[in-house]
Design an enzyme around this catalytic site. Sequence first.
Site, PDB file in Angstrom:
ATOM      1  N   GLU B 266      22.415  28.283 106.146  1.00  0.00           N
ATOM      2  CA  GLU B 266      20.986  28.618 106.153  1.00  0.00           C
ATOM      3  C   GLU B 266      20.642  29.635 107.227  1.00  0.00           C
ATOM      4  O   GLU B 266      19.664  29.486 107.954  1.00  0.00           O
ATOM      5  CB  GLU B 266      20.147  27.340 106.340  1.00  0.00           C
ATOM      6  N   ASP B 339      20.540  17.479  99.818  1.00  0.00           N
ATOM      7  CA  ASP B 339      19.837  17.533 101.096  1.00  0.00           C
ATOM      8  C   ASP B 339      18.849  16.391 101.267  1.00  0.00           C
ATOM      9  O   ASP B 339      17.636  16.607 101.167  1.00  0.00           O
ATOM     10  CB  ASP B 339      19.118  18.880 101.226  1.00  0.00           C
ATOM     11  N   GLU B 367      11.859  13.535 106.005  1.00  0.00           N
ATOM     12  CA  GLU B 367      11.526  14.875 105.498  1.00  0.00           C
ATOM     13  C   GLU B 367      11.153  14.856 104.021  1.00  0.00           C
ATOM     14  O   GLU B 367      10.165  15.454 103.620  1.00  0.00           O
ATOM     15  CB  GLU B 367      12.714  15.828 105.711  1.00  0.00           C
TER      16      GLU B 367
END
Lengths: 680, 680
Positions: B266, B339, B367
Site C-alpha cells: 500500500e 483485510d 475498522e
Amino acid sequence: MKKTTLLLLALLTCTYFAKAEDGHELWLRNKSATNVNIQTAKKSPVLDIAINELKKGWLGKNDAKLKFEFSTDASIKGDGFRLERSTIKAKTDLGILYGTFEMLRRQYLGKADENFSSNPSYSRRILNHWDNLDGSVERGYAGKSIFWRNDQDLTISQADRELYQLYGRANASVGINGTVLNNVNASAKILTAPYLKKVQAIAGILRPYGLKVYLSVNFSAPVTIGKLKTADPLDAQVRKWWADKAKEIYQLVPDFGGFLVKANSEGQPGPQDFGRTHVDGANMMADAVAPFGGIVMWRAFVYQTSEQDRTKQAYNEFLHYDGQFKKNVILQVKNGPLDFQPREPFSALFGAMNQTPVMPEFQITQEYLGQSKQLAFLSTLWEECLNSDTYQKGKGSTVAACTDGTLSKNPLTAIAGVANIGSDRNWTGHIFAQSNWYAFGRLAWNNQLKSEDIADEWIRQTFLDAGEKAKDQAFVKPVKEMMLESREAIVNYMMPLGLHHIFAEGHHYGPAPWFANTKIRADWTSVYYHKADTIGLGFNRSHTGSNSVEQYHEPLRSKLDNLATCPEEYLLWFHHVPWTYKLKNGKDLWTELCYRYDTGVQQVRTFQKTWDKVHGLVDEERFTAVQSKLRTQSRDAQIWKDACLLYFQTFSKRDIPYDIERPVHDLEALKKLTKSKSYE
Amino acid sequence: MKKTTLLLLALLTCTYFAKAEDGHELWLRNKSATNVNIQTAKKSPVLDIAINELKKGWLGKNDAKLKFEFSTDASIKGDGFRLERSTIKAKTDLGILYGTFEMLRRQYLGKADENFSSNPSYSRRILNHWDNLDGSVERGYAGKSIFWRNDQDLTISQADRELYQLYGRANASVGINGTVLNNVNASAKILTAPYLKKVQAIAGILRPYGLKVYLSVNFSAPVTIGKLKTADPLDAQVRKWWADKAKEIYQLVPDFGGFLVKANSEGQPGPQDFGRTHVDGANMMADAVAPFGGIVMWRAFVYQTSEQDRTKQAYNEFLHYDGQFKKNVILQVKNGPLDFQPREPFSALFGAMNQTPVMPEFQITQEYLGQSKQLAFLSTLWEECLNSDTYQKGKGSTVAACTDGTLSKNPLTAIAGVANIGSDRNWTGHIFAQSNWYAFGRLAWNNQLKSEDIADEWIRQTFLDAGEKAKDQAFVKPVKEMMLESREAIVNYMMPLGLHHIFAEGHHYGPAPWFANTKIRADWTSVYYHKADTIGLGFNRSHTGSNSVEQYHEPLRSKLDNLATCPEEYLLWFHHVPWTYKLKNGKDLWTELCYRYDTGVQQVRTFQKTWDKVHGLVDEERFTAVQSKLRTQSRDAQIWKDACLLYFQTFSKRDIPYDIERPVHDLEALKKLTKSKSYE
C-alpha cells in the site's frame, strides 16, 4: 407461444411501464373512446365546458344521445342536478356542469346507469390559498404559488392559463365554486390596481368553471395603500374607502365573491386596534360589498396573550356577538378550538351561534399532519368533525347540521378548505395529498358522504383505467384501507390520547414536546399543552381546570368533564391524567402511551408493505414517488415515537414495556435534529 | 418500615446510583477487603508489582499466607505458572506476575480454590498500535494516541505515567507482553534520538509489567533520516546504518523487542524498490537486531495492482521464500487473505509455510466491524480463525496449531492484535470494545479458550461485584448471549453469505456496494468484490474463476471449490452464485440474502431490548453510554440492510419478500449519506 407473440408481449409490457404518469392530470384521467351527441337549447361558456368535458371523457354507449334540461323540479336546489338515463337536469348552467362531471365519474367508476340526484350541502364551497404575493405559500409544501410570482411580474402566460383551466376543471369536477387567491395573512397590495387587474384576468379564466374569486384583505389597507390616517371601521372616510374599493373590484369582477378577513389574530391588524369590535369591523366591510352581492368571511381564529386557556378564547370572544353581524357576514371557524391538530374535539362555536351563520374551515394542506412528506387522508378527520354532535338543538345537532342550514335555515352557508396546491407538477407534493383536495370538494358538496366511498372514487379515478375491476382485491382494497387508517396512524405516532401541539417550533413537522421558551407567549410552546409532570400528563380543561368543557352543551359537557366517561381519544385534551391511571383496556396511561406510539410506527411500516405489494399494478413513476415518501414517513414516525416517549419518560420515570421495539435515537440528538433546517 | 429505615434505603439507593463508573478501570475493578501475607525469597520490580496487585485486590481469606515459589517443574513453560492453595509457582518473575493476576481473577469470579496450571500458547503476545507521531491513530476510534502528541512535545507527564501504568497492569492481567508503539505506516522519525528517548522512558514504565516495546520502522529510514542515497538492503552502508541504529536502540532499551515492518505494501517503501526481495529486506534487519536478541515481524499484507485476485497475492509472494528467512524473522499474517472483514476464510499462508514461522495478526480495533459505534465481540471471529483446519499436516492442523509451535516446533511463536486503545476516558470508545482488548490477551495466552468463557469472565469483572452471583440470570446470561451473537449480527446486516469489502470508501464504516471508480485500483472498489450482475452475486474463486481455492490443502480445497459443499458463510467469497440458486434451507439466493440482512437488523433490535432490560443492574453512566451506542447501531444496521438490498435489487430485479420490513431509505439518498463526512 410463438416468438412473435412473445415479442408483442414484450413490447406491450414496455409500453405499459413507459406510460408515464406524473400525477399532473389528478383524478381527471378519463379519455373518451366513444361519441356522444348532446342536445342543448342554450349556449353559454359554462355549458361549453360541460359539452367539452363530455366529448373528452364520455365512456357511455357510442353515439348515445344526451340532453341538457333546465328544470323547475323543486327537488333540485341551487346548483344541484338530476341525472336520468339520457338527460342531465338542473336549474342553472352550473348545475348542468356539475351533473356532467357526476355522470362522467359514474361512467368511469362503472356505476349502473340509474337515476341520480344531488344537491350541494353548502352554497359556497371555497378553497383558501395561503399564497403570498412574492410567490411563497404559507404552510405550502408543493412548490410555489400558482397565482403569484412577485410585484414585477403580474403577467399570465399561456402555461399559466392552461394550468388555471385544469385547476378550474378539477375544482368543478368536485363542486368547488370559490377560491380565495391570497393568504389570510394578507398584504394590502392585493387591493392595488395592478393586482386587481390580474385578479380580473384570473377570474375570467375560472368563471366558466363556476369558480368565483375572493380576496383576503388586510384591515389596515386604508392606511397602507389608501393613505388614510386610520383604519377605524366607524370612521366615515375609512368606510368610504372600503365602499369605493368594493366598487372598483366589482367593476373589474362583477361576480366577485367577497372578502376573507383575519383580523386581530396572530399580529394581524383589526378593529380592536381602534377600540372597536369584530362586529364593527366585519359589518363595515359587509356594507361595502353588500350592494354587489358580496359576502364577508370573518375568521374566528383569535386568541390573546392571556391567562385564559387559548382553546376557550374564540368562543368567549364571539358568542355575545351572535345576531349582531350583517346578513352577508359569516364566521369562519376552524374545525377544532386550537389549530388543525391531528385530532381535536370540534370547536364549541359550531354549536353556539343561533343567528350568525358559521362556516367550517378545514385545512387541506397538511401543516400538522406530516406536510407533503406523509400520507394522510384527511377525509376521516373532516368526517369526524362534521358528524360530531354539538347537541345545540338536542341529539343529532351535528356540526354538519349546524353549518349547512339544516338547523338554522340561514340561506348563507359555506365551507372553506386551506388549499394544498402549488406549482409542483403533481399539484400537491404527495400524490396521495391530491385525495385531500378531492375529498374536501366532495364533502363540501355532500357533507354526508363517507370517507370510504370518497377514497374508493379517488383511487379508481387516480390509478385505474375506466371501469377496471380486476384490481379491486389487489389494489383498491389494500390502498383504501391504508388511506382510511392513515390519519389514525399519524395520531398514534404524533399525538395519541388527546395530546396536541407538541410540534417543533416554526415548521410544525417534527416533534418537540420539550419546546419551552419564556421569551414567547406560553401558548406557542409545547409544554403549555401537554403539561407533563411527575404525576401525569395532559391539560386539565375539566371544571377543576380551565373548564373549557363548559362551552359544550349537555350531555356532552358532563361526558367530557368526567375522566371516566371522556372518550379516550380526547383524554389528555381535557384531563391531566396520572401516569398510573388505568384505561379501559386495563393498561395504565404510561404503558398505553408507549403502545400507541409504537402502534403508529408499525402502522406506517404496514403502509409500506401495502404499497410495495402493489408494485406493477400502478405506473412506475407514481409508484416510486409514493414508495419514497412512505420511507421518509416511516423514518419520521420513528423519530416521533422516540422523541415523545424518551421525553415523557423523563417525567414518568418508567421503562418502556420490553415487548416494544426500543428507541433508536437519543433524546438530546433529537432535540438538535428537529431544530435543524435540514429536517423541515 | 420505619421512617428512618426508609430514609436509609433512600440514601443507599442514591449511593448506588451515584457510584459513577466511567469504564476507565476496565476489568480491573477489584478492591481488596482482606489482608494477605506474601512470602517471597526474591525481590524485583516485577515481583513488587505482583505484591502490590495482591495487596490491592486480594479477595481470599483474611491474613492468608501466600508464597511465591520459583520452580523447575517441567510442566511449567516459559512465563507459565501453577497455582496451588497458597503458592504461586513459576520459573520467571513474570510467571509469578501472571499467576498473581490469574489468582486474583479466580477469586473475583468466585472460582473454587483448586490447583490450576497455565502456559502461554505464544511466546510473544503483542499489541500493534497504529499510532502516528502527530497523535492521530489510524483506524482508531477512541480519541488520540496515548503515546504521541507531536514533534514539539515528547514529554511524559505524571498523568501519562499513571495512564501507562494502568495500561501495563491491564496488559499484564491478560498476559500481553509486547507493544508496538507506532503505526505500521511508519514515520522514520521514530528512529531519531528525541523519539528514541521517549521510547526509552515508556519502556521503563512498562518493563515491570512484563511489556517489551517494539517499533514499526520505515524501510527508507536510511535515506530519510540517515542521509544515505539508498535503502538497498544489500548495500553495505545501509546494512551498517541499520546495525548501528539497532545498537543505539538497545543501548537505550536493552530488552527492546524488535521491528515490525510493512514493506512494499500500500505505497510503503521496501526492498522491491531496489530490485531486492522481501527475504533480502527482512534478513538485513534481522541481522541488525540479532546480536541483541531482537526479532523482525515482517508483514505479509502485500498486494499489487495486477490482474491477479488480490486475495491470492500474499500467498504467491511469500510461499517460495519459505525457509529463506533468518531464524529471528517471523511473518505476520492477517487472519484472512483480504483485510479484517467481518468474515473471511483463514489466510492460506497459515497452512503453507513449513519452516518460516508465521504469526496471526488480528484487528482488535473495529475498522470493518462498526468501529467504536457498534457492539462487536470479536473473540468469536478470532476463535473461528484459530480453530480453522488448514489440513497442512492432516486433519487437526488448525491455524492455532500452525502458529503456536505445535506443528512446527519453531521456538519463535507470536501473535499480534491491532490495538483499539486511545485517549478516551474509557480507553476504547465503546465500553464493550474493552472486551476485545481483554479477549485478544486471553486468546494470545491460551488459544484454546472458548469465547463464551472469555465473555463470562469479562462481564463479571467489568460490571459485577466480586463473586456476585445474584445477577447471573438477569444480567450475565443475556449480556453474554448478546456478545456471542454480536459479530454474527454484523455479518448478517453488513456482509452475509461470504460478501466482503462493500464498504464506503475511506471510512470503512457504512455501506457502499455501489462504489466503483475507474481512477483507482479495482481492488479498492466494492464492485470488484461482489461482482453483482443480472445472473447473480459473488466472486468466483473456484477453479473456473481466480482459483484461490488452490491455495488450500485437500480436502478443504475441493470442499470450497464445489458450490454444493462450500460452507454457506463463504458462498459468495468463493462463487458467483445465480440469484435463483437454491440454498440448503430451500430458499433461493436473493430471498435468503434479504432474510439475512433483515435478521441482522432484528438481532440488533434484540440487543437493544437485552440491554434496556438490565437497566438498574448496572451503573447509570455505562448503562446510558451503551444504550446510546446500541441505538446508533440499530439505525446503522438499517442503513446497511437498505443500502445493500436496494442496490443488489437493481441486479436481481426481484421484490424483497413481503413478510420482511421494508427499506426506509432511498438508494440515492444513501449514496449521498454514506459519502458525507458527518456519517463517518
